[in-house]
Design a protein around this motif. Structure first.
Motif, PDB file in Angstrom:
ATOM      1  N   ARG A 135      48.113   2.939  22.970  1.00  0.00           N
ATOM      2  CA  ARG A 135      48.883   1.676  22.798  1.00  0.00           C
ATOM      3  C   ARG A 135      50.319   1.567  22.362  1.00  0.00           C
ATOM      4  O   ARG A 135      50.610   2.288  21.176  1.00  0.00           O
ATOM      5  N   PRO A 136      51.064   1.022  23.135  1.00  0.00           N
ATOM      6  CA  PRO A 136      51.151   0.107  24.018  1.00  0.00           C
ATOM      7  C   PRO A 136      51.264   0.843  25.450  1.00  0.00           C
ATOM      8  O   PRO A 136      51.426   0.162  26.425  1.00  0.00           O
ATOM      9  N   VAL A 137      51.238   2.038  25.627  1.00  0.00           N
ATOM     10  CA  VAL A 137      51.258   2.813  26.779  1.00  0.00           C
ATOM     11  C   VAL A 137      50.034   3.201  27.106  1.00  0.00           C
ATOM     12  O   VAL A 137      49.308   3.813  26.467  1.00  0.00           O
ATOM     13  N   PRO A 138      49.582   3.078  28.623  1.00  0.00           N
ATOM     14  CA  PRO A 138      48.207   3.740  28.926  1.00  0.00           C
ATOM     15  C   PRO A 138      48.251   5.136  28.937  1.00  0.00           C
ATOM     16  O   PRO A 138      49.077   5.660  29.256  1.00  0.00           O
ATOM     17  N   THR A 139      47.051   5.645  28.629  1.00  0.00           N
ATOM     18  CA  THR A 139      46.589   7.196  28.838  1.00  0.00           C
ATOM     19  C   THR A 139      45.925   7.519  29.946  1.00  0.00           C
ATOM     20  O   THR A 139      44.711   6.869  29.684  1.00  0.00           O
ATOM     21  N   VAL A 140      46.038   8.274  30.647  1.00  0.00           N
ATOM     22  CA  VAL A 140      44.952   8.635  31.654  1.00  0.00           C
ATOM     23  C   VAL A 140      44.535  10.024  31.331  1.00  0.00           C
ATOM     24  O   VAL A 140      45.466  10.756  30.951  1.00  0.00           O
ATOM     25  N   LYS A 141      43.294  10.220  31.297  1.00  0.00           N
ATOM     26  CA  LYS A 141      42.648  11.594  30.878  1.00  0.00           C
ATOM     27  C   LYS A 141      42.096  12.194  31.895  1.00  0.00           C
ATOM     28  O   LYS A 141      41.361  11.661  32.975  1.00  0.00           O
ATOM     29  N   ASP A 146      34.968   8.567  29.127  1.00  0.00           N
ATOM     30  CA  ASP A 146      36.209   8.686  28.581  1.00  0.00           C
ATOM     31  C   ASP A 146      37.139   9.259  29.526  1.00  0.00           C
ATOM     32  O   ASP A 146      38.388   9.336  29.443  1.00  0.00           O
ATOM     33  N   MET A 147      36.528  10.127  30.531  1.00  0.00           N
ATOM     34  CA  MET A 147      37.643  10.841  31.678  1.00  0.00           C
ATOM     35  C   MET A 147      37.901   9.863  32.837  1.00  0.00           C
ATOM     36  O   MET A 147      36.958   9.518  33.534  1.00  0.00           O
ATOM     37  N   ASP A 148      39.016   9.943  33.223  1.00  0.00           N
ATOM     38  CA  ASP A 148      39.407   8.998  34.215  1.00  0.00           C
ATOM     39  C   ASP A 148      39.323   9.935  35.411  1.00  0.00           C
ATOM     40  O   ASP A 148      39.265   9.366  36.642  1.00  0.00           O
ATOM     41  N   ARG A 168      43.198  -0.530  34.549  1.00  0.00           N
ATOM     42  CA  ARG A 168      42.973   0.119  33.130  1.00  0.00           C
ATOM     43  C   ARG A 168      42.221   1.254  32.942  1.00  0.00           C
ATOM     44  O   ARG A 168      41.427   1.467  33.777  1.00  0.00           O
ATOM     45  N   THR A 169      42.681   1.992  32.098  1.00  0.00           N
ATOM     46  CA  THR A 169      42.201   3.404  32.129  1.00  0.00           C
ATOM     47  C   THR A 169      40.733   3.323  31.113  1.00  0.00           C
ATOM     48  O   THR A 169      40.693   2.069  30.372  1.00  0.00           O
ATOM     49  N   PHE A 170      40.044   4.153  30.916  1.00  0.00           N
ATOM     50  CA  PHE A 170      38.767   4.154  30.210  1.00  0.00           C
ATOM     51  C   PHE A 170      39.347   4.044  28.580  1.00  0.00           C
ATOM     52  O   PHE A 170      38.786   3.441  27.841  1.00  0.00           O
ATOM     53  N   SER A 171      40.516   4.745  28.230  1.00  0.00           N
ATOM     54  CA  SER A 171      41.051   4.297  26.887  1.00  0.00           C
ATOM     55  C   SER A 171      41.298   2.943  26.624  1.00  0.00           C
ATOM     56  O   SER A 171      41.023   2.478  25.494  1.00  0.00           O
ATOM     57  N   GLU A 172      41.848   2.374  27.471  1.00  0.00           N
ATOM     58  CA  GLU A 172      42.039   0.921  27.367  1.00  0.00           C
ATOM     59  C   GLU A 172      40.696   0.123  27.295  1.00  0.00           C
ATOM     60  O   GLU A 172      40.725  -0.919  26.696  1.00  0.00           O
ATOM     61  N   GLU A 173      39.923   0.438  28.191  1.00  0.00           N
ATOM     62  CA  GLU A 173      38.551  -0.264  28.236  1.00  0.00           C
ATOM     63  C   GLU A 173      37.856  -0.504  26.901  1.00  0.00           C
ATOM     64  O   GLU A 173      37.081  -1.347  26.372  1.00  0.00           O
ATOM     65  N   LEU A 174      38.059   0.895  26.427  1.00  0.00           N
ATOM     66  CA  LEU A 174      37.335   1.001  24.917  1.00  0.00           C
ATOM     67  C   LEU A 174      38.130   0.633  23.884  1.00  0.00           C
ATOM     68  O   LEU A 174      37.953   1.089  22.616  1.00  0.00           O
ATOM     69  N   ALA A 175      39.569  -0.024  24.021  1.00  0.00           N
ATOM     70  CA  ALA A 175      40.239  -0.092  23.202  1.00  0.00           C
ATOM     71  C   ALA A 175      40.889   0.795  22.147  1.00  0.00           C
ATOM     72  O   ALA A 175      40.888   0.606  20.804  1.00  0.00           O
TER      73      ALA A 175
END
Length: 511
Positions: free
Chosen positions: A435-441, A455-457, A489-496
């Motif tokens: 954050r504040p940038v989204p991470t795609v895993k 956790d894995m997109d 929204r990525t999984f990282s974002e969904e999990l805060a």
């Protein structure tokens, strides 16, 4: 059934076990017959294809990955017990990378994403209220402000506000107010303050630190379009009063950001940071090259892609330098490698100290081997520029930024430089966010994709396990990246996740 070995390049001294081998198992190598495992070999680890004398350079990917420290027999497990870094490793740096033209863009390739256009013309992929601290002493207050407001602001996602983030760090005082360490910190803080994903900003200090609020605000050079407020805990009247003041400011800013809309914008506004962490033997075969395909497509479409983690290109630097658009660009990269050699020596270590225990458990033995897989994230585009940590990223094109290999520090530099999207490959597993940038895993293997499905997109294991062409997997990555830049929204974002990964590179003396 005869287990298969995967030999990556003709002439390689080792092959990779597709599945765990037990002693005495016959492992088939396409075109080369069968090799019998002399001992147990974990999945993803290396097996000798022929007898190797002690002191012999060993090759994988068609390049040197180490030197045999003992005689190695055909079918023997090759790893840390019999393979090490050779003397003069830098002189063996691998060259000969493909440096061809950018790929032809498929007719149906998307060339826009839905971004948030800021008044200065920059484009955001997310819309956050940031609480930026000048010093570690104000970190707890900043985090308390965010804890007390994040749930209600998260509910505004449907109204165009993605959240609030505390940008706290462990320095800002006990340091000289000049020199390399100071300059890196200032560039990093300024880069985040000016980042398009920050829609409004609160700057919070204690009041007596070296990195004073007044000085930072003067140096930020923010125009009047960004809502920004600053104060110190001492002037506010202490902890409780500062938290209350921060809450009021953040709530008001979030309310004002409601109604922010996205619009179609070109790929010239996308700046992708390439990152890997918890790598394994599959990283260089599946997720990394698939990401490299996506990176090439983004660059060919007019966007920007940024490779970093300088210690993790060691031994493969020539592959990048030979792709430079001008000799001085390649030389700049080689100079950064030389700096890292001197730096690690001065700290009593070597660049081969980079592979982590998890990397080694996953089959990676030396930094040379790790680097050959890591550079695959950068595809085959020409190298347009080399920039320093947290410096503004030159655009467009394929760029190298000098960062440490440690994920939070590396990504912090990329985001400060302007990356508005991060793609993170992992083989061992990661819970990274930015954050504040989204991470795609991206997962490199199916075991990880199943074990950490939340956790894995995207699972990229199909490149090896199902024979999915890299170009096809790369196109999936590309589409996912554009969807994410457009608000998915990525999984990282969904999990805060991503609230603790703001970690500026700390250089220089702590006084």
């Amino acid at each position: 059934m005869t287990a298969q070995l995967l030999r990556l390049t003709e002439g390689d001294d080792v092959a990779i076990a597709r599945d765990t081998l037990t002693a005495g198992t016959g492992a088939g190598v396409p075109g080369l017959g069968t090799v019998t495992a002399l001992g147990d070999v974990p999945r993803g680890h290396k097996v000798a294809m022929h007898d190797i004398a002690a002191g012999t350079l060993v090759r994988k990917y068609g390049h040197v990955i180490g030197v045999a420290t003992a005689p190695i027999r055909t079918g023997e497990h090759v790893h840390v017990h019999n393979l090490a870094m050779p003397e003069g490793a830098s002189a063996l740096a691998s060259g000969g990378a493909a440096t061809g033209d950018l790929p032809a863009l498929p007719a149906d390739l998307r060339r826009t994403f839905r971004g948030i256009r800021r008044p200065d013309g920059s484009v955001a992929t997310r819309n956050y209220v940031g609480v930026l601290t000048t010093v570690n002493c104000s970190a707890t207050v900043a985090r308390q402000v965010v804890r007390r407001t994040e749930d209600e602001i998260a509910a505004l996602h449907v109204e165009g506000v993605d959240g609030v983030v505390a940008l706290t760090h462990g320095t800002g005082c006990g340091m000289a107010n000049r020199g390399q360490g100071w300059e890196v910190l200032q560039r990093t803080l300024q880069g985040y303050a000016r980042h398009p994903n920050i829609g409004a900003l609160v700057v919070l200090g204690l009041g007596c630190e070296v990195n004073a609020v007044s000085g930072l605000m003067a140096d930020l050079g923010l125009d009047g379009d960004l809502p920004v407020e600053s104060f110190t805990i001492q002037d506010a009247g202490g902890t409780a009063a500062a938290i209350a003041q921060g809450e009021k400011l953040v709530r008001g800013m979030a309310h004002d950001l409601r109604g922010t809309r996205r619009e179609e914008v070109g790929l010239e506004h996308l700046v992708l940071g390439l990152q890997c962490g918890g790598s394994d033997a599959w990283s260089g075969l599946t997720a990394n090259p698939a990401l490299g395909v996506a990176s090439d497509l983004i660059v060919a479409a007019g966007g920007t892609s940024v490779l970093g983690e300088t210690p993790e290109v060691y031994g493969a630097e020539q592959m990048l330098a030979e792709r430079a658009v001008r000799p001085e660009v390649g030389q700049a990269l080689l100079e950064r490698i030389a700096w890292w050699e001197d730096y690690t020596t001065s700290q009593g270590t070597t660049l081969d100290g980079n592979p982590s225990p998890g990397n080694k458990e996953g089959g990676i033995t030396t930094i040379l081997e790790k680097s050959l897989g890591a550079v695959a994230k950068g595809g085959h585009s020409r190298l347009d520029a080399v920039c320093g940590y947290a410096e503004p990223i030159p655009r467009p094109g394929f760029v190298f930024m000098d960062t440490p290999g440690y994920d939070p520090v590396s990504v912090t530099g990329m985001v400060a430089g302007g990356a508005n999207l991060i793609c993170f490959t992992t083989g061992r597993g990661s819970v990274f966010g930015s954050r504040p940038v989204p991470t795609v895993k991206l997962a490199t293997n199916s075991n990880l994709a199943l074990r950490m499905a939340g956790d894995m997109d995207l699972d990229c294991s199909g490149v090896v396990e199902q024979g999915v062409p890299r170009e096809q997997m790369g196109r999936r990555v590309y589409d996912l990246l554009l969807d994410t830049a457009s608000g998915r929204r990525t999984f990282s974002e969904e999990l805060a996740l991503g609230g603790e990964e703001f970690v500026p590179w700390q250089l220089g003396a702590v006084l």
